[in-house]
Design an enzyme around this catalytic site. Structure first.
Site, short mmCIF file in Angstrom:
data_model
loop_
_atom_site.label_atom_id
_atom_site.label_comp_id
_atom_site.label_asym_id
_atom_site.label_seq_id
_atom_site.Cartn_x
_atom_site.Cartn_y
_atom_site.Cartn_z
CG HIS A 450 -2.01 -1.07 1.08
ND1 HIS A 450 -3.30 -0.79 0.66
CD2 HIS A 450 -1.97 -2.41 1.25
CE1 HIS A 450 -3.99 -1.91 0.61
NE2 HIS A 450 -3.21 -2.91 0.98
CG ASP A 656 0.11 9.18 0.32
OD1 ASP A 656 0.13 8.04 0.81
OD2 ASP A 656 -0.62 10.10 0.74
P1 ADQ Z 1 -2.95 6.08 4.49
O1 ADQ Z 1 -1.56 6.53 4.67
O2 ADQ Z 1 -3.72 5.93 5.73
O3 ADQ Z 1 -3.04 4.73 3.65
P2 ADQ Z 1 -4.85 7.46 2.59
O4 ADQ Z 1 -4.82 6.67 1.34
O5 ADQ Z 1 -4.95 8.91 2.35
O6 ADQ Z 1 -3.60 7.23 3.52
O7 ADQ Z 1 -6.09 7.01 3.42
C1 ADQ Z 1 -6.46 7.69 4.59
C2 ADQ Z 1 -7.89 7.33 4.92
O8 ADQ Z 1 -8.15 7.84 6.23
C3 ADQ Z 1 -8.89 7.94 3.97
O9 ADQ Z 1 -9.89 6.99 3.68
C4 ADQ Z 1 -9.47 9.11 4.77
O10 ADQ Z 1 -10.84 9.36 4.52
C5 ADQ Z 1 -9.29 8.67 6.19
N1 ADQ Z 1 -9.06 9.85 7.05
C6 ADQ Z 1 -8.06 10.72 6.98
N2 ADQ Z 1 -8.22 11.69 7.90
C7 ADQ Z 1 -9.35 11.42 8.55
C8 ADQ Z 1 -10.05 12.05 9.62
N3 ADQ Z 1 -9.63 13.15 10.21
N4 ADQ Z 1 -11.19 11.46 10.02
C9 ADQ Z 1 -11.61 10.32 9.44
N5 ADQ Z 1 -11.00 9.70 8.44
C10 ADQ Z 1 -9.89 10.24 8.01
C11 ADQ Z 1 -2.08 3.83 3.06
C12 ADQ Z 1 -1.07 4.47 2.12
C13 ADQ Z 1 -1.80 5.25 1.04
C14 ADQ Z 1 -2.78 4.35 0.30
C15 ADQ Z 1 -3.65 3.59 1.27
C16 ADQ Z 1 -4.47 2.53 0.56
O11 ADQ Z 1 -0.18 5.30 2.83
O12 ADQ Z 1 -0.89 5.80 0.12
O13 ADQ Z 1 -3.60 5.13 -0.54
O14 ADQ Z 1 -2.89 2.93 2.26
O15 ADQ Z 1 -3.68 1.66 -0.17
#
Ligand code: ADQ
Length: 749
Positions: A450, A656
């Site tokens: 991921h 990311d």
């Molecule tokens: P993450 O690093 O966690 O995931 P991301 O893909 O942006 O990053 O996902 C974050 C999730 O958390 C999103 O669904 C978002 O809605 C939720 N989120 C963020 N802030 C929030 C808040 N304040 N309240 C509630 N929800 C919140 C890892 C990798 C990424 C990759 C994903 C999936 O780092 O690059 O996209 O896995 O493979």
């Protein structure tokens, strides 16, 4: 007597002769084979005659215990000597008269039935069945590859309904999902038939479905329960098993013959279920998903007493595949135990509502420190995100990394057939195929990373780089978000190992590993539904505090890879470079707490708070706060409403893997007046989302100019960009991602 030994025959002879004898028999899948539609699955004349014969036999109380409505059952079994239980126990007919069981108000189902009917119309093969107290969605005739999409949409609707109407529950049957009163269960039929049967009865309960398990669980020690095995073998509370409705009928015919004084030779008798030995239970799983954290698949009571359900993207993506294959999900429980305590592992009962079994490992304090906080988040996370100065390395970390893999494999191996498909996730589990192959696993194994896979100069910093690479090649399929990550992996493999590397296959030690870019998606619908009024009110309240200022929105886990300080600085720089924006735009930065006990993350938080304070001190006015910083988590509906309210989605990670917030922001926009996605060129999402305004988060002046450009963009351009972005988000979503991965994994063999 097909496999029945003498003592089994004697056991069943004694039971068949017992008076009084009560029989509780499910209909669909038990007495009647499944058909394409519920309408076509009708009891035939032979079956009706058999049931009537048993019902009239002295000393026998014969009942049909079904999920079908009263009128359906009555049409086939008009004789009052047959006892009927309809709609899983909501109504029953004893001595000719129907009675309702419990007090139920089925009115909320009316609106749900309309929504599900509309859903069924959009998915060829799906069928709504409306009964007095339940609504069922049948998907037997939906092509296999389309079921995932239907279920994601259906679960979204049903779970929202159940959250608002907690007296109902979703229950999974065989290729049908049903919404029914939570308090009504087939188990209520068991004491009812026991009372009707007379003094000291023995009962036989027969069924195939999870709803029949309720009967099996309340059967007493002198009763017998028989499960009719479907393709989806699940854990059962029944003691005996039969293969199909023909076998059930022949056993019932045999019981009738025995009681009638004949000595018929049984063609078949129930066989003892190979249970409850946990290994045989779990060996039936043919898909194992392994990830560091376990999803919360179960309905749980939230703090506010509301029923909540995890709707995380990964869970939504994988649940349909796990359900249809009777899968198991293995991960860390989230609990840490002190090193003097034994490490606990466990397997949960299969969750009826999801059909997925969870297995977990607790971490010792030393594993938490050296594996989770250490090697995973202190070594691999910064290294793979190309932050070499933040990388910490220790032998203790590497040794804990291997130990935890052994612990996961020790739990997985005895509970998974050696041919099962295994799908491991992320940087926490890079050695998983290796430890499973050592335990003799032969089935296909895939891994999805991921986060980014770094270039060779970064990866080679790891003292264990070659070992890690060698172990990764025990997987059959390695999935990455972008072609760049694939290219990095291939160049590392060819530099570190004597492996033969081509565009998408690495040959090493006589094995072949396929390597592919497969960008993950979201469940777009979850961000497009109309929110509840309370949510609208909450977010509108927040917007009122901004006055007339337009909203620029940042949403992230609080992590140094997300580039939050740089983003704040660029916002301040924009206010300097383009002072006309002062008082007219505000930045709301929402950061969900993450790894808060790791010192680096605590430092990051302090740094962000100090920049926010400085910007507000420098630019703020009595009627305008330039930056609002919220260190908290929000629900999906709140997030969707915030995304919709924002003129700019400010998504600027330094690095990311993908970044799902970018996709969620696009999904939530009003297509007639969409906001602009300002996206870092270093997020994996930038590969697919070229119609965003792409920016370089290391270049503060440039990012300030890009933000200004996004804020000035005219509606025509915004709409044109959004249309293309939305098409991408919808086309490559969470469900298609999971299905493509599993298809590609199957194709590797
Ligand atoms: P993450 O690093 O966690 O995931 P991301 O893909 O942006 O990053 O996902 C974050 C999730 O958390 C999103 O669904 C978002 O809605 C939720 N989120 C963020 N802030 C929030 C808040 N304040 N309240 C509630 N929800 C919140 C890892 C990798 C990424 C990759 C994903 C999936 O780092 O690059 O996209 O896995 O493979």
């Amino acid at each position: 007597m097909d496999g029945s030994n003498g003592s089994t025959t004697q056991h069943w002879l004694t039971l068949a002769r017992h008076t009084p004898l009560g029989i509780l028999c499910d209909l669909d899948g038990t007495l009647v084979p499944f058909a394409s539609t519920p309408e076509e699955a009708r009891p035939d004349a032979d079956l009706i005659a058999l049931v009537n014969m048993l019902a009239k036999q002295p000393g026998v109380t014969m009942s049909v215990v079904s999920g079908r409505p009263k009128s359906w059952l009555e049409a086939f079994f008009p004789s009052p000597s047959v006892f009927l239980v309809a709609e899983h126990g909501a109504a029953r007919r004893g001595m000719g008269a129907w009675e309702n069981v419990g007090e139920l108000d089925p009115t909320p189902l009316d609106a749900l039935a309309i929504t599900i009917e509309q859903l069924a119309l959009r998915h060829p093969g799906a069928l709504l069945e409306r009964k007095q107290t339940t609504v069922a969605l049948h998907y037997r005739n939906v092509p296999r590859g389309r079921r995932g999409e239907l279920l994601i949409e259906a679960y979204g609707i049903i779970d929202t309904f159940v959250a608002r109407n907690p007296s109902f529950e979703r229950l999974e049957g065989v290729l049908v999902t049903e919404i029914r009163p939570a308090s009504v269960k087939k188990s209520s039929a068991v004491p009812w038939i026991r009372d009707l049967a007379g003094a000291s009865p023995r009962l036989i309960a027969i069924g195939d479905d999870v709803t029949d398990e309720h009967m099996f669980r309340v059967a007493s020690a002198t009763d017998e329960s028989i499960v009719v095995r479907t393709a989806e073998r699940r854990r059962t509370a029944a003691r005996w098993e039969l293969d199909d409705s023909n076998e059930v009928r022949s056993v019932l015919r045999w019981i009738h013959g025995v009681r009638a004084g004949q000595t018929p030779l049984p063609v078949v008798l129930p066989r003892e279920v190979r249970q409850p030995a946990p290994s045989s239970v779990a060996a039936s799983h043919d898909l194992l998903v392994v990830s560091n954290r376990l999803p919360d698949l179960r309905h749980v009571e939230g703090d506010d007493g509301e029923r909540k359900r995890s709707v995380g993207g990964l869970v939504s993506a994988l649940e349909p595949a796990l359900r249809s294959r009777g899968g198991m999900w293995l991960g860390w429980s989230g609990k840490t135990v002190s090193s003097s305590e034994p490490i606990t592992t466990g397997i949960a009962e299969q969750d009826e509502s999801s059909g997925v079994q969870l297995a977990w490992v607790d971490y010792t304090e030393s594993w938490y420190r050296n594996y989770y906080a250490g090697f995973c988040n202190g070594t691999l996370w910064p290294l793979f995100h190309s932050f070499p100065t933040r990388v910490e390395m220790s032998d203790a970390g590497w040794s804990a990394y291997r130990e935890v893999h052994e612990a996961f494999a020790d739990l997985a191996a005895p509970h998974t057939s050696s041919r099962a498909t295994i799908w491991a996730h992320d940087y926490h589990l890079l050695l998983f195929a290796h430890v499973m192959r050592q335990r003799g696993h032969k089935g296909p194994m895939g891994h999805f990373l991921h986060i980014p896979f770094p270039a060779l100069d970064m990866f080679a910093m790891l003292p264990w780089a070659a070992q890690l690479m060698d172990a990764l090649l025990d997987f059959d399929l390695l999935g990455f978000h972008t072609p760049q990550h694939v290219a990095n992996f291939l160049s590392c493999a060819s530099a570190l190992l004597p492996a033969k590397v081509s565009d998408d296959v690495v040959k090493h030690r006589g094995r072949e590993t396929h390597v592919t870019a497969m960008p993950i998606g979201i469940v777009p619908d979850a961000f497009q539904e109309s929110p509840e009024p309370a949510v609208v009110e909450e977010i509108e309240g927040m917007m009122r505090t901004l006055g007339d200022a337009r909203l620029v929105l940042g949403v992230d886990r609080l992590d140094y890879t997300k580039g939050i300080p740089e983003r704040l600085q660029a916002f301040g720089r924009m206010l300097e470079m383009f002072p006309e924006w002062r008082g007219r735009v505000s930045l709301v930065q929402i950061s969900v707490p993450s790894r808060a006990d790791v010192p680096l993350y605590a430092e990051q938080r302090a740094m962000i708070e100090s920049i926010v304070g400085r910007l507000n001190g420098e630019f703020g006015e009595a009627t305008w706060v330039p930056v609002r910083y919220l260190y908290r988590s929000y629900g999906k509906q709140q997030l969707a409403q915030l995304y919709r309210s924002a003129a700019v989605g400010y998504v600027t990670p330094l690095r990311d893997g993908m970044n799902l917030v970018a996709k969620e922001y696009v999904a939530a926009q009003d297509p007639e007046d969409p906001g602009v996605l300002l996206l870092s060129q270093f997020a994996g999402a930038a590969v697919e989302m070229q119609d965003a305004v792409l920016t370089n988060p290391y270049h503060i002046d440039g990012m300030a100019r890009d933000l200004d450009r996004a804020l000035r963009m005219q509606r025509d351009e915004r709409k044109a960009r959004h249309t293309k972005l939305l098409a991408t988000v919808q086309r490559s979503n969470a469900v298609t991602w999971a299905e493509s991965f599993l298809d590609a994994l199957a194709a590797c063999r």
